[in-house]
Design an enzyme around this catalytic site. Structure first.
Site, PDB file in Angstrom:
ATOM      1  N   GLY A  17      -1.838  -7.293   4.807  1.00 65.29           N
ATOM      2  CA  GLY A  17      -2.125  -7.563   3.399  1.00 65.29           C
ATOM      3  C   GLY A  17      -3.390  -8.349   3.128  1.00 65.29           C
ATOM      4  CB  SER A  18      -6.638  -8.844   4.844  1.00 65.49           C
ATOM      5  OG  SER A  18      -7.155  -7.558   5.021  1.00 65.49           O
ATOM      6  CG  ASN A  19      -7.850  -4.454   1.447  1.00 65.39           C
ATOM      7  OD1 ASN A  19      -8.955  -4.529   0.912  1.00 65.39           O
ATOM      8  ND2 ASN A  19      -7.669  -3.891   2.634  1.00 65.39           N
ATOM      9  NE  ARG A  89       3.636  20.685 -10.122  1.00 64.74           N
ATOM     10  CZ  ARG A  89       4.312  20.160 -11.118  1.00 64.74           C
ATOM     11  NH1 ARG A  89       4.616  18.887 -11.115  1.00 64.74           N
ATOM     12  NH2 ARG A  89       4.668  20.913 -12.138  1.00 64.74           N
ATOM     13  CG  ASN A 155      -5.387   4.733  -0.496  1.00 63.77           C
ATOM     14  OD1 ASN A 155      -4.775   3.760  -0.068  1.00 63.77           O
ATOM     15  ND2 ASN A 155      -5.904   5.650   0.312  1.00 63.77           N
ATOM     16  CG  HIS A 157      -9.718   6.331   3.736  1.00 67.67           C
ATOM     17  ND1 HIS A 157      -8.559   6.600   4.446  1.00 67.67           N
ATOM     18  CD2 HIS A 157     -10.732   6.853   4.450  1.00 67.67           C
ATOM     19  CE1 HIS A 157      -8.882   7.264   5.538  1.00 67.67           C
ATOM     20  NE2 HIS A 157     -10.191   7.438   5.584  1.00 67.67           N
TER      21      HIS A 157
HETATM   22  C1  GRF Z   1      -7.370  -1.523   5.719  1.00 64.55           C
HETATM   23  O1  GRF Z   1      -8.428  -1.222   6.605  1.00 64.55           O
HETATM   24  C2  GRF Z   1      -7.131  -0.389   4.776  1.00 64.55           C
HETATM   25  O2  GRF Z   1      -8.288   0.278   4.394  1.00 64.55           O
HETATM   26  C3  GRF Z   1      -6.269   0.504   5.629  1.00 64.55           C
HETATM   27  O3  GRF Z   1      -5.399  -0.372   6.325  1.00 64.55           O
HETATM   28  C4  GRF Z   1      -6.016  -1.622   6.467  1.00 64.55           C
HETATM   29  C5  GRF Z   1      -5.062  -2.585   5.820  1.00 64.55           C
HETATM   30  O4  GRF Z   1      -5.446  -3.872   5.903  1.00 64.55           O
HETATM   31  N1  GRF Z   1      -5.607   1.512   4.852  1.00 64.55           N
HETATM   32  P1  GRF Z   1      -4.661  -5.018   5.140  1.00 64.55           P
HETATM   33  O5  GRF Z   1      -3.169  -4.796   5.328  1.00 64.55           O
HETATM   34  O6  GRF Z   1      -5.079  -4.994   3.699  1.00 64.55           O
HETATM   35  O7  GRF Z   1      -5.116  -6.268   5.850  1.00 64.55           O
END
Ligand code: GRF
EC number: 2.1.2.2
Length: 256
Positions: A17-19, A89, A155, A157
């Site tokens: 969950g760093s994002n 779909r 999302n 990516h």
């Molecule tokens: C990120 O590189 C994201 O793009 C990918 O998984 C990783 C997740 O990182 N889908 P985090 O869990 O947000 O740290």
């Protein structure tokens, strides 16, 4: 979003969950004016759930593994699931045999129905996939995307799409010998990492960089790009248009 109230976002995570943290931090410092209404996960052990707890954000788990097990045990499918409609779909399982496709879609409908039910109380305007490592089928996508001009699932990516879709974007970029890597934020459509691109950010891959260095550079870009794209959505500045047969995102100028 109604009136002047803040947009409600839901965030789904599968891992650390760093994002999610970057989004929470952007909200905390006032760079992103949204309400993070809930954080959900397919994985009961996802570190992102703890980050949300610590910030006082409601969390929930939709345990895909357990729900797939219920399907194997013959539990009933969701009443609103129509295999033929979803199969027609989807474009995740091109060319697969009918039995495999049925199993794939039915299992996911079990899980996605539970995911939709878990989201209902939070009345979200936008669902943000922040390292959510499950594909979503048209059964789920159509339930959220009720207005074709305003997709509601975003999302991130870890590659410069349309290159290197799939689960290991940085690994694939590095192994291919690319000299530039990057990340992409896009709306989710019926394919794998194929939806309209909202934003991209790139970085150089220098001699001596190993895969860890590439991931580190990539994540730093993700943490900056994702909150920025959510902000554009919250400001109603993302316009999905058709260009030569492809749905693309136009970014509208800042409003006064
Ligand atoms: C990120 O590189 C994201 O793009 C990918 O998984 C990783 C997740 O990182 N889908 P985090 O869990 O947000 O740290």
């Amino acid at each position: 979003m109604k009136g002047n109230s803040k947009m409600n976002i839901g965030v789904l995570v599968s891992g650390g969950g760093s994002n999610l943290q970057a989004i929470m931090d952007a909200v905390a410092v006032g760079d992103l004016d949204v309400n993070i209404a809930c954080v959900g996960s397919d994985n009961p052990d996802a570190g992102g759930l703890q980050r949300a707890d610590k910030a006082g954000i409601p969390t929930f788990v939709t345990d895909y593994g357990a729900l797939f097990g219920r399907w194997r045990d013959g539990a009933p499918l969701p009443e609103d699931f129509c295999l033929e409609t979803v199969a027609a779909r989807q474009s995740l399982m091109k060319g697969s045999d009918p039995d495999s496709l049925r199993a794939f879609l039915e299992k996911r409908a079990m899980a996605e129905s539970a995911l939709l039910a878990a989201l209902v109380p939070y009345k979200i305007d936008l669902l943000v996939l922040a390292g959510f490592m499950r594909v979503l089928t048209p059964y789920f996508i159509d339930a959220l995307n009720t207005d074709p001009n305003r997709p509601r699932i975003m999302n991130i990516h870890p590659a410069l799409l349309p290159a290197f879709p799939g689960t290991d974007g940085y690994g694939d970029t590095f192994r291919y010998g690319c000299k530039v890597g990057g990340c992409t934020v896009h709306f989710v459509d019926y394919g794998e990492d194929s939806g309209p691109i909202i934003g991209q950010s790139s970085f150089s891959i220098d001699p001596g960089d190993d895969l860890d260095a590439v991931k580190k550079k990539g994540l730093a870009e993700e943490w900056r790009l994702f909150p920025e794209c959510i902000r554009l959505y919250a400001e109603d500045r993302l316009n999905v248009v058709e260009r030569e047969g492809t749905r693309v995102v136009e970014i509208l100028p800042e409003k006064d």
